[in-house]
Scaffold this motif. Structure first.
Motif, PDB file in Angstrom:
ATOM      1  N   THR A  21      -6.840  -7.630  -7.572  1.00 16.31           N
ATOM      2  CA  THR A  21      -7.881  -6.441  -8.557  1.00 16.31           C
ATOM      3  C   THR A  21      -6.705  -6.869 -10.300  1.00 16.31           C
ATOM      4  OG1 THR A  21      -9.462  -4.677  -9.758  1.00 16.31           O
ATOM      5  CG2 THR A  21      -6.628  -4.968  -8.229  1.00 16.31           C
ATOM      6  N   LYS A  72      -5.847   0.432  -0.751  1.00 16.97           N
ATOM      7  CA  LYS A  72      -5.791  -0.934  -0.005  1.00 16.97           C
ATOM      8  C   LYS A  72      -5.274  -2.295  -0.380  1.00 16.97           C
ATOM      9  CE  LYS A  72     -10.521  -1.830  -1.142  1.00 16.97           C
ATOM     10  NZ  LYS A  72     -11.975  -1.886   0.472  1.00 16.97           N
ATOM     11  N   ILE A 102      -9.193  -0.668  -4.592  1.00 17.61           N
ATOM     12  CA  ILE A 102      -8.046  -0.956  -4.315  1.00 17.61           C
ATOM     13  C   ILE A 102      -7.056  -0.372  -5.336  1.00 17.61           C
ATOM     14  CG2 ILE A 102      -6.811  -3.600  -4.416  1.00 17.61           C
ATOM     15  CD1 ILE A 102      -9.119  -5.080  -4.663  1.00 17.61           C
ATOM     16  N   GLU A 157       0.671  -1.010   0.276  1.00 15.17           N
ATOM     17  CA  GLU A 157       0.021  -0.201  -0.080  1.00 15.17           C
ATOM     18  C   GLU A 157       0.896   1.265  -0.066  1.00 15.17           C
ATOM     19  OE1 GLU A 157      -2.854  -2.177   3.963  1.00 15.17           O
ATOM     20  OE2 GLU A 157      -3.700  -0.223   2.767  1.00 15.17           O
ATOM     21  N   GLY A 184      -5.653  -5.688  -1.365  1.00  9.74           N
ATOM     22  CA  GLY A 184      -6.626  -6.675  -2.483  1.00  9.74           C
ATOM     23  C   GLY A 184      -6.315  -7.059  -3.598  1.00  9.74           C
TER      24      GLY A 184
END
Length: 636
Positions: A112, A108, A96, A63, A110
Motif C-alpha cells: 500500500t 496483513k 493493510i 505483520e 500486502g
C-alpha cells in the motif's frame, strides 16, 4: 548567464546554488555574485515551501510491528523543518495498514501507499510492503531497509554518477542494529521513459538531457527511487556540502539494543562521504537512549528519542528512534518457543492498547498532573486563518510536558472553528472560547476573535515580458485571502515602477513602453507586496526595416533632385554656349558624353567617334559658314 548588474528573481536558493555556485555575499533576501559577471538574486521576504516529503520512501515491515513515518518541508531559504505533528495522513488501503496518531500498524500481508497532506500540498508516497510475521526463530540477521545516495542528484550530459547503497540490519541474537555498505551486493536498476532495465553496476551513465530513475533491490527489499536530472553543461557542479543524512532514518527496537548508525554527507557534485566520525552527534531524550560513541546508541528505556548531527554549521536530517519495552518470556514460554520454533503474535488491539498505555505512561509516569494550560490565551485571527495551540500539563513537582497531541480540544461555538490536535481553523466570523481536556482535568479558556478574511499574498498574471516600443501591457493583480478565496484587486493596489524612463503607467495595471530598456513592476496593498514583473522593451526588427527603407528612399530622392538640378544647370549652360559659339557647344557635349560614359565604366573609344572626327565636323562647319558668308558678301 545573467547580464552585468542584473537582478534575478523567481528562482529558489537551491536552484541558485546548483546553477551559479556559492555567492560572494549573502544578505537576508539578496545574494551577490561577482564572477564571471556582477549580478544579484533577490528572494521573497517570506520563505515559501519548495519541497514537501515523507520518509522512509520505502519500508518493509512484518505483520504486527508498528512503525512511524516522518514528514518534512524544505523552504526556499534552504531550511528544513519537521512537520510530522501537523500533517494529515492518507492510506491507500486501510485493510493493510491502520493508523493511530502518527503510528502505523500493519494488519496483513500486502502493498500500500501512505501520503501526507500539509497546507494544501500532497507529499510523494511512502511505499509500504507488509510481510507475513516471521515464524522461524532461528533467523538472526534481518535486513530492515535500504537507502541509496546521492539523493535526487543533478548531472551533466555525457557524464556518470556512482551510487552507493546502505542496508540497515537487525541481529536479534546480539541485540544490535547496524548499517553496512552493500553497494556491491545489490542489483541496480534504472528507469527511462517508463522502461526499467537492470544496470551493470552502481555507476549510472548520463548521455542526453532527460530524467532517469535509479533504485536497487536486495533480499526482496527495494530501495527508495532517486531521480537524476540530466541537464546541459552550462553550470558547474560545485564540491559543496548539500545535505547530511542519518541512517537508519527511523527505527523501532527493544530496550537494551545497540544501534550503530552512519552519517552520509552528499555534495553538489554528487560526491558522497561517510562523516560518521566527524559529525557532532546529539540526542534529545537521554532517558530513552545514551550516546556511547560517534553514531552509537544504547537503547535504555521505553520512549522516543530524536537523533541529529552538525557538520560545518550544516544540520543533518533528524532520525527518530522508538524504544519498545522488552518482554522476557517465562521458562515455560521459552521452552515452548525452542520446541515449536514459533513466535507468539499480539493482536492489533493489544498493540494499540500497549501503544496508548506507553503514551500515557510517558506523559504521567511517577507524577500527578496539577493543572493544564493552553496558549495563546487570546487571539484575533482572520476568516480561514489557522493557528496552532499548545497544551502543557503542569505536574505537582513544577515540571511541564507538552500534551498537545493527547488532549481533547473543544470550542464553545463549534460552528466558528474546527480543531484537530491543537490546530485551529477559523470557519465563520465571530467569537469563541477554546479549552483542552485531559481526562477530567480542564484547561484555562482561550478567547478567539474571528474577523473577516485578510489579504495574505498578491500574485500577478505576468512574469518576464518582452514588450514592443510604444505598445502597452496589462497586468492583473489577484489577492489571496486567509479563507482561500481570491479576488481581482488590480484597481485597488498601488503600482510601482523602478525605471519610469522605460515604462509609464497609463491607468491601473496598464503600462506604456516609452523607450528601449528594462524595468520591474510590482504592486502593494495593505502592506503586502507582490513579486516583481520584469518588462524588457525593444524595437521590433520590422519597424527597424521600415525606418531603414524610408531613409534609403529619402536619400535616393535627394540625390535625384540634386542630380536633376545639376543636369538642368548644365543644360542651360550648354544652351548659352550654343548661342554664343556652336562649335564650343559641340565640343562641350562631346566631352560631357565621355564623362558620363566613364562614370558607368564604358570606354569612349568603343562607343564614340574619336575627337579628331569632331574636329573635322567643326572644320567643315567652319568652311561652310565662311562660304555662306562669302557668297552672301559676293551677292551683295
Amino acid at each position: 548567464m545573467p547580464n552585468e548588474n542584473e537582478t534575478l528573481t523567481g528562482i529558489s536558493r537551491e536552484e541558485a546554488i546548483n546553477k551559479f555556485g556559492t555567492p560572494a555575499m549573502i544578505n537576508e533576501n539578496l545574494w551577490y555574485y561577482d564572477y564571471p559577471r556582477h549580478f544579484y538574486i533577490r528572494f521573497p521576504a517570506t520563505p515559501s515551501i519548495s519541497k514537501f516529503f515523507i520518509i522512509p520512501y520505502y519500508y518493509s515491515i512484518n505483520e504486527g510491528f508498528p512503525f512511524e513515518i516522518k514528514a518534512f518541508v524544505t523552504y526556499d531559504n534552504l531550511k528544513t523543518a519537521d512537520v510530522t505533528s501537523y500533517v494529515r495522513w492518507s492510506i491507500a488501503d486501510k485493510n493493510i495498514i491502520r493508523r493511530k496518531g502518527n503510528s502505523f500498524f500493519p494488519l496483513k500481508e500486502g502493498k500500500t501507499e501512505i501520503f501526507a497532506l500539509y497546507k494544501g500540498l500532497i507529499s510523494s508516497p511512502s511505499h509500504i510492503y507488509v510481510k507475513p510475521a516471521k515464524k522461524d526463530n532461528k533467523i538472526e540477521e534481518i535486513l530492515l531497509s535500504i537507502n541509496i545516495f546521492p539523493h535526487n542528484p543533478n548531472a551533466h550530459q555525457n557524464s556518470s554518477i556512482e551510487f552507493s547503497a546502505f542496508g540497515t540490519f537487525l541481529n536479534a541474537k546480539r541485540m544490535m542494529v547496524y548499517v553496512e555498505d552493500i553497494s556491491s551486493k545489490v542489483k541496480w536498476f534504472v528507469s527511462k521513459k517508463g522502461k526499467i532495465r537492470e544496470n551493470g553496476g552502481q555507476t549510472v551513465y548520463t548521455y542526453s538531457k532527460e530524467i532517469i530513475y535509479v533504485f536497487c533491490e536486495y533480499k526482496g527489499i527495494k530501495s527508495p527511487t532517486q531521480k537524476v536530472s540530466v541537464q546541459d553543461n552550462t553550470y558547474e557542479l560545485k564540491n559543496r556540502l548539500k545535505n547530511i543524512y542519518l541512517i537508519p532514518q527511523i527505527l523501532t527496537a527493544d530496550e537494551g539494543t545497540t544501534v550503530i548508525m552512519k552519517a552520509i554527507a552528499t555534495y553538489l557534485n554528487n560526491r558522497i562521504e561517510d562523516v560518521t566520525g566527524s559529525l557532532l552527534w546529539k540526542i534529545d531524550n537521554t532517558a530513552a537512549a545514551t550516546l556511547i560513541d560517534k553514531g552509537q546508541l544504547k537503547l535504555k528505556k521505553e520512549g522516543i528519542t530524536k537523533v541529529e548531527g552538525v557538520l560545518f554549521n550544516t544540520d543533518s536530517f533528524s532520525s527518530k528512534i522508538i524504544v519498545k519495552k522488552r518482554i522476557k518470556p517465562t521458562e515455560k514460554e521459552s521452552s515452548k518457543i525452542k520446541k515449536e520454533s514459533t513466535v507468539k503474535k499480539e493482536t492489533i488491539n493489544d498493540i494499540l492498547k500497549n501503544t496508548e498505555d506507553m503514551i500515557y505512561k510517558l506523559s504521567t509516569e511517577k507524577k500527578n498532573i496539577k493543572s493544564l494550560n493552553i496558549t495563546p490565551l487570546s487571539k484575533t485571527i482572520s476568516l480561514g486563518e489557522k493557528i496552532n495551540f499548545k497544551a502543557a500539563a503542569v505536574y505537582n513537582d513544577g515540571t511541564k510536558t507538552d500534551v498537545t497531541n493527547f488532549v481533547k480540544w473543544k470550542s464553545s461555538n463549534p460552528d466558528k472553528v474546527s480543531i484537530e490536535k491543537g490546530k485551529v481553523t477559523a470557519l465563520l466570523s465571530g467569537e469563541t472560547d477554546i479549552k483542552a481536556y485531559l481526562g477530567k482535568i480542564a484547561s484555562n479558556a482561550s478567547h478567539i476573535i474571528i474577523k473577516p478574511p485578510s489579504l495574505i499574498s498578491i500574485s500577478l498574471n505576468q512574469e518576464n515580458v518582452k514588450l514592443h516600443w510604444r505598445k502597452t501591457i496589462s497586468i492583473k493583480a489577484t489577492g489571496h485571502y486567509t479563507d482561500k478565496n481570491t479576488k481581482d484587486i488590480t484597481a485597488l493596489v498601488i503600482w510601482h515602477i523602478n525605471n519610469k524612463n522605460v515604462l509609464d503607467e497609463k491607468s491601473k495595471g496598464v503600462f506604456l513602453a516609452k523607450k528601449p530598456g528594462s524595468a520591474e513592476v510590482y504592486c502593494e496593498h495593505s502592506g503586502i507586496k507582490s513579486l516583481p514583473v520584469k518588462v524588457s522593451v525593444f524595437i521590433p526588427p520590422s519597424m527597424i526595416l521600415k525606418v531603414s527603407l524610408l531613409c534609403v528612399i529619402i536619400l535616393l530622392a535627394a540625390a535625384f533632385c540634386i542630380l536633376y538640378a545639376a543636369t538642368q544647370a548644365e543644360a542651360i549652360k550648354l544652351k548659352n554656349i550654343y548661342k554664343d559659339s556652336p562649335r564650343d557647344a559641340i565640343k562641350k557635349l562631346y566631352l560631357n558624353a565621355r564623362k558620363v560614359l566613364n562614370i558607368f565604366g564604358l570606354s569612349d573609344k568603343n562607343t564614340m567617334p574619336p575627337y579628331a572626327y569632331a574636329k573635322t565636323i567643326n572644320n567643315i562647319f567652319f568652311i561652310k559658314s565662311n562660304m555662306k558668308y562669302t557668297i552672301k558678301a559676293w551677292k551683295k
